[in-house]
Design a protein around this motif. Structure first.
Motif, short mmCIF file in Angstrom:
data_model
loop_
_atom_site.label_atom_id
_atom_site.label_comp_id
_atom_site.label_asym_id
_atom_site.label_seq_id
_atom_site.Cartn_x
_atom_site.Cartn_y
_atom_site.Cartn_z
N GLU A 193 0.83 -1.21 0.00
CA GLU A 193 0.00 0.00 0.00
C GLU A 193 0.86 1.25 0.00
OE1 GLU A 193 -3.41 0.14 2.49
OE2 GLU A 193 -4.08 -1.83 1.82
N ALA A 194 2.00 1.20 0.68
CA ALA A 194 2.92 2.34 0.67
C ALA A 194 3.48 2.55 -0.73
CB ALA A 194 4.04 2.13 1.67
N ALA A 195 3.83 1.46 -1.40
CA ALA A 195 4.36 1.56 -2.77
C ALA A 195 3.31 2.12 -3.73
CB ALA A 195 4.84 0.19 -3.25
N ALA A 196 2.03 1.85 -3.43
CA ALA A 196 0.93 2.33 -4.27
C ALA A 196 0.45 3.72 -3.86
CB ALA A 196 -0.23 1.35 -4.23
N GLY A 197 1.06 4.30 -2.83
CA GLY A 197 0.68 5.64 -2.37
C GLY A 197 -0.58 5.67 -1.52
N LYS A 198 -1.01 4.51 -1.02
CA LYS A 198 -2.22 4.44 -0.19
C LYS A 198 -1.92 4.47 1.30
CE LYS A 198 -4.74 1.78 -3.65
NZ LYS A 198 -5.37 0.49 -3.94
N PHE A 199 -0.64 4.33 1.65
CA PHE A 199 -0.21 4.37 3.05
C PHE A 199 1.15 5.03 3.07
CE2 PHE A 199 1.18 2.85 7.20
CZ PHE A 199 0.00 2.87 7.93
N ARG A 200 1.38 5.90 4.03
CA ARG A 200 2.66 6.61 4.11
C ARG A 200 3.80 5.63 4.36
NH1 ARG A 200 2.73 12.41 5.26
NH2 ARG A 200 4.88 11.94 5.86
N GLU A 201 4.80 5.69 3.50
CA GLU A 201 5.95 4.79 3.63
C GLU A 201 6.71 5.05 4.93
OE1 GLU A 201 9.41 3.01 0.76
OE2 GLU A 201 8.87 5.12 0.51
#
Length: 188
Positions: free
Chosen positions: A133-141
């Protein structure tokens, strides 16, 4: 149990992952069992408009209906453990505020000019793959890495069938306390 005590004594942030129903909350409770103060919150049950107030609290008069000061869950967990269940469901707009609190060890209630130092171990759980999800921009890395200090993956029971006898014995002991119940469990 020894591993959980070691994790708790270090106070490091823990991220528990696994499918729904695998027992992530039981793992969190086992880690927190050495603490007298465990505060749990289901992040998916908090609306975005109330999220900040629930976690950080608010000052009297901060918004319409704020007739008194209210402690947030971070402050309630001060000195203990804050369990953020379903952390993957936190709205993206609120993730920066959570990250800031984790980084700085302090909160600022809504409507207050003062920050409060908070020392609480964070245990988070999710059924989401936060790295994807972080890689997809849906969760802050950066929030993912802040939460994923000690990762614990709880596999589904279908992948750990050797645990079934222990679970059966647990439930037999639990239910055998009921009157007129005589457990009969075959090996099969």
């Amino acid at each position: 149990q020894t591993i959980f005590k070691a994790i708790r004594s270090k106070g490091a942030t823990v991220l528990i992952t696994g499918e729904s129903g695998v027992g992530k909350e039981l793992v969190a409770k086992a880690i927190a069992s050495v603490s007298s103060n465990l505060v749990s919150v289901n992040c998916s049950a908090i609306t975005e408009s109330l999220f900040e107030s629930e976690l950080f609290g608010h000052a009297r008069g901060a918004f319409t209906g704020a007739i008194s000061e209210r402690k947030g869950l971070f402050e309630a967990a001060n000195g203990g453990v804050l369990f953020l269940d379903e952390v993957g469901d936190i709205p993206l707009s609120m993730q920066a505020k959570l990250l800031r609190s984790l980084q700085d060890g302090e909160i600022r209630p809504i409507g207050s000019n003062e920050t409060k130092k908070i020392k609480a171990q964070i245990i988070a759980a999710t059924n989401h793959d936060l790295q994807k999800e972080a890689a997809a921009g849906k969760f802050r890395e950066d929030l993912f890495y802040r939460l994923n200090v000690i990762p614990i993956e709880v596999p589904a029971l279908r992948d750990r069938k050797e645990d079934i006898p222990d679970l059966i014995n647990h439930f037999v002991r639990e239910f055998s306390l009921r009157p007129n119940f005589i457990p009969k469990i075959s090996d099969e």
